[in-house]
Enzyme design. Structure first.
Site, PDB file in Angstrom:
ATOM      1  N   CYS A 116      34.504 -16.631  39.852  1.00 56.73           N
ATOM      2  CA  CYS A 116      34.975 -15.986  41.093  1.00 56.73           C
ATOM      3  C   CYS A 116      35.080 -14.466  40.972  1.00 56.73           C
ATOM      4  O   CYS A 116      35.159 -13.766  41.979  1.00 56.73           O
ATOM      5  CB  CYS A 116      36.312 -16.572  41.520  1.00 56.73           C
ATOM      6  SG  CYS A 116      36.207 -18.324  41.915  1.00 56.73           S
ATOM      7  N   HIS A 158      39.919 -11.408  46.646  1.00 56.99           N
ATOM      8  CA  HIS A 158      39.265 -12.703  46.469  1.00 56.99           C
ATOM      9  C   HIS A 158      40.006 -13.724  47.332  1.00 56.99           C
ATOM     10  O   HIS A 158      41.233 -13.720  47.401  1.00 56.99           O
ATOM     11  CB  HIS A 158      39.313 -13.097  44.994  1.00 56.99           C
ATOM     12  CG  HIS A 158      38.758 -14.465  44.734  1.00 56.99           C
ATOM     13  ND1 HIS A 158      37.586 -14.908  45.294  1.00 56.99           N
ATOM     14  CD2 HIS A 158      39.228 -15.495  43.980  1.00 56.99           C
ATOM     15  CE1 HIS A 158      37.354 -16.146  44.901  1.00 56.99           C
ATOM     16  NE2 HIS A 158      38.335 -16.526  44.099  1.00 56.99           N
ATOM     17  N   ASN A 189      37.457 -21.006  49.417  1.00 55.68           N
ATOM     18  CA  ASN A 189      37.098 -20.170  48.268  1.00 55.68           C
ATOM     19  C   ASN A 189      35.589 -20.295  48.018  1.00 55.68           C
ATOM     20  O   ASN A 189      35.122 -21.345  47.593  1.00 55.68           O
ATOM     21  CB  ASN A 189      37.900 -20.643  47.051  1.00 55.68           C
ATOM     22  CG  ASN A 189      37.643 -19.786  45.813  1.00 55.68           C
ATOM     23  OD1 ASN A 189      36.704 -19.001  45.774  1.00 55.68           O
ATOM     24  ND2 ASN A 189      38.472 -19.966  44.801  1.00 55.68           N
TER      25      ASN A 189
HETATM   26  N1  COA Z   1      46.368 -33.184  49.319  1.00 56.44           N
HETATM   27  C1  COA Z   1      47.586 -33.753  49.209  1.00 56.44           C
HETATM   28  N2  COA Z   1      48.324 -33.714  48.084  1.00 56.44           N
HETATM   29  C2  COA Z   1      47.794 -33.065  47.039  1.00 56.44           C
HETATM   30  C3  COA Z   1      46.531 -32.459  47.067  1.00 56.44           C
HETATM   31  C4  COA Z   1      45.805 -32.533  48.273  1.00 56.44           C
HETATM   32  N3  COA Z   1      44.596 -31.993  48.423  1.00 56.44           N
HETATM   33  N4  COA Z   1      46.292 -31.894  45.879  1.00 56.44           N
HETATM   34  C5  COA Z   1      47.365 -32.122  45.102  1.00 56.44           C
HETATM   35  N5  COA Z   1      48.271 -32.833  45.791  1.00 56.44           N
HETATM   36  C6  COA Z   1      49.582 -33.310  45.345  1.00 56.44           C
HETATM   37  C7  COA Z   1      49.644 -33.526  43.859  1.00 56.44           C
HETATM   38  O1  COA Z   1      49.151 -34.804  43.526  1.00 56.44           O
HETATM   39  C8  COA Z   1      51.105 -33.390  43.610  1.00 56.44           C
HETATM   40  O2  COA Z   1      51.745 -34.573  43.955  1.00 56.44           O
HETATM   41  P1  COA Z   1      52.907 -35.182  43.030  1.00 56.44           P
HETATM   42  O3  COA Z   1      53.986 -34.137  43.035  1.00 56.44           O
HETATM   43  O4  COA Z   1      53.272 -36.438  43.737  1.00 56.44           O
HETATM   44  O5  COA Z   1      52.272 -35.373  41.687  1.00 56.44           O
HETATM   45  C9  COA Z   1      51.560 -32.331  44.604  1.00 56.44           C
HETATM   46  O6  COA Z   1      50.556 -32.302  45.617  1.00 56.44           O
HETATM   47  C10 COA Z   1      51.705 -30.956  43.989  1.00 56.44           C
HETATM   48  O7  COA Z   1      50.543 -30.675  43.251  1.00 56.44           O
HETATM   49  P2  COA Z   1      50.372 -29.312  42.512  1.00 56.44           P
HETATM   50  O8  COA Z   1      49.011 -29.249  41.886  1.00 56.44           O
HETATM   51  O9  COA Z   1      51.548 -29.037  41.644  1.00 56.44           O
HETATM   52  O10 COA Z   1      50.425 -28.333  43.779  1.00 56.44           O
HETATM   53  P3  COA Z   1      50.576 -26.769  43.818  1.00 56.44           P
HETATM   54  O11 COA Z   1      51.745 -26.409  44.627  1.00 56.44           O
HETATM   55  O12 COA Z   1      50.426 -26.131  42.484  1.00 56.44           O
HETATM   56  O13 COA Z   1      49.303 -26.373  44.691  1.00 56.44           O
HETATM   57  C11 COA Z   1      47.101 -25.476  44.411  1.00 56.44           C
HETATM   58  C12 COA Z   1      48.027 -26.674  44.205  1.00 56.44           C
HETATM   59  C13 COA Z   1      45.747 -25.805  43.815  1.00 56.44           C
HETATM   60  C14 COA Z   1      46.959 -25.205  45.901  1.00 56.44           C
HETATM   61  C15 COA Z   1      47.721 -24.236  43.728  1.00 56.44           C
HETATM   62  O14 COA Z   1      48.100 -24.557  42.421  1.00 56.44           O
HETATM   63  C16 COA Z   1      46.784 -23.063  43.707  1.00 56.44           C
HETATM   64  O15 COA Z   1      46.439 -22.528  44.728  1.00 56.44           O
HETATM   65  N6  COA Z   1      46.405 -22.620  42.489  1.00 56.44           N
HETATM   66  C17 COA Z   1      45.488 -21.517  42.346  1.00 56.44           C
HETATM   67  C18 COA Z   1      44.128 -22.013  42.596  1.00 56.44           C
HETATM   68  C19 COA Z   1      43.134 -20.928  42.627  1.00 56.44           C
HETATM   69  O16 COA Z   1      43.393 -19.862  43.095  1.00 56.44           O
HETATM   70  N7  COA Z   1      41.966 -21.270  42.138  1.00 56.44           N
HETATM   71  C20 COA Z   1      40.818 -20.489  42.202  1.00 56.44           C
HETATM   72  C21 COA Z   1      40.890 -19.307  41.346  1.00 56.44           C
HETATM   73  S1  COA Z   1      39.343 -18.574  41.389  1.00 56.44           S
END
Ligand code: COA
Length: 323
Positions: A114, A250, A280
């Site tokens: 990215c 980004h 993204n």
């Molecule tokens: N729909 C519904 N529930 C979802 C889901 C989806 N698409 N994806 C994950 N969940 C659930 C998980 O299973 C988890 O459930 P649980 O608590 O029962 O186990 C819960 O949501 C929380 O998951 P978690 O991964 O801890 O969520 P989060 O608050 O960290 O959000 C992201 C996840 C990916 C949105 C976040 O971590 C993020 O944006 N990270 C940065 C990603 C990024 O920028 N990547 C690219 C960089 S180039």
């Protein structure tokens, strides 16, 4: 007079097919509400079979050249940032070179996930400043829909396809000293390679590869590293947040974007956001956002713009550009 890289034109390309969160929720265990609350994403574009990184990169490059009032004869360097190339080789950049009808110079692909566009901008700017080329296309083009794991709801809802490009022109004009790419700052930390990666490639037996991510870890590093990179860019130019007109970040997650806007004390209307409609698009996200804000007249000549991105590697970086 030293040579500077003027950002002469921007362009973008998005596949026609739009996929909403609700459409995804028909096949993935997710909901529009969850995706919007956690990421700001409402929809994304997915490529049709013919819309490869080369196809979309060529379209974005054509748009950037047209915006600059330039022709393929003005191009002697093509750097294409992608982690979803059409083929292992030739470089996707050279497929673009052929499609555009560019008959001289050189081109290559750059893999920095990215952060690929910021890396490409940095390399092209260095080459222009040292006289190795005069007209450089820097393209980010990605088809992440082809490397997503549809069984992993934590990642497959986050990405989209598209391409963005800029055309840089070397200039020694008197006003060039205060315009163009003022500085770029790129970084990497390979020890963090396992928090965001693709678990295969053409060099691996029977393993084309899918994207794997530890979202929380990536989030944590993104906020810290991007803030550092923005500070670094301002300090390198003896500037403060008060000098900045626009942030073109980004487009991974609206929460990270909001944090960066606050860091620069910018009101939300001075932060370019496309993540809601594009999701993204990895290396394409920054040039796509820049192209959109140039085309609709928000970012004008003379404006000072901060660009930043972070991606798998870990790679990250920033650039300060005066349009
Ligand atoms: N729909 C519904 N529930 C979802 C889901 C989806 N698409 N994806 C994950 N969940 C659930 C998980 O299973 C988890 O459930 P649980 O608590 O029962 O186990 C819960 O949501 C929380 O998951 P978690 O991964 O801890 O969520 P989060 O608050 O960290 O959000 C992201 C996840 C990916 C949105 C976040 O971590 C993020 O944006 N990270 C940065 C990603 C990024 O920028 N990547 C690219 C960089 S180039």
């Amino acid at each position: 007079m030293p040579i500077r890289s003027i950002l002469a034109g921007c362009g973008g390309y998005l596949p026609a097919r739009i996929v909403t969160n609700d459409e995804l929720a028909r096949t993935v265990d997710t909901s529009d509400e969850w995706i919007r609350e956690r990421t700001g994403i409402r929809e994304r574009h997915f490529a049709a079979p013919h819309e490869t990184a080369a196809f979309m990169g060529t379209a974005a490059a054509r748009a950037a050249l047209a915006d600059a009032g330039a022709t393929p004869d003005d191009v002697d360097c093509i750097i294409l940032a992608t982690t979803t190339p059409d083929q292992a080789f030739p470089a996707t950049a050279l497929r673009v070179q052929a499609a555009l009808g560019v008959t001289r110079g050189f081109g290559f692909d750059l893999a920095a996930a990215c952060a690929g566009f910021i890396y490409g901008l940095s390399v092209a700017d260095g080459m222009i400043r040292t006289g190795q080329c005069k007209g450089a296309l820097v393209i980010g083009s990605e088809v992440y829909s082809r490397i997503l794991n549809w069984q992993d709801r934590g990642t497959c809802v986050l990405f989209g396809d598209g391409a963005g490009a800029v055309f840089l022109r070397g200039s020694t004009d008197a006003d060039a000293e205060t315009r163009g790419v003022l500085s770029t700052h790129i970084h990497a930390q390979g020890t963090l390679g396992d928090i965001l990666y693709v678990d295969g490639a053409v060099g691996q037996p029977d393993k084309p590869g899918h994207l794997v991510m530890n979202g929380r870890e990536v989030f944590r590093h993104a906020v810290t590293r991007l803030a550092e990179a923005v500070d670094e860019a301002l300090a390198a130019n003896g500037m403060t947040h008060q000098d900045v007109d626009w942030l073109v970040p980004h487009q991974a997650n609206s929460r990270i974007i909001t944090a960066m806007g606050r860091k620069l004390h910018l009101p939300p209307e001075r932060v370019v956001v496309t993540v809601d409609r594009h999701a993204n698009t990895s290396a394409a996200s920054v040039p796509l956002a820049l192209a959109e804000a140039r085309a609709d007249g928000r970012i004008r000549n003379g404006d000072l713009v901060v660009l930043e991105a972070l991606g798998g590697g870990l790679t990250w970086g920033s650039a300060l550009v005066r349009l």
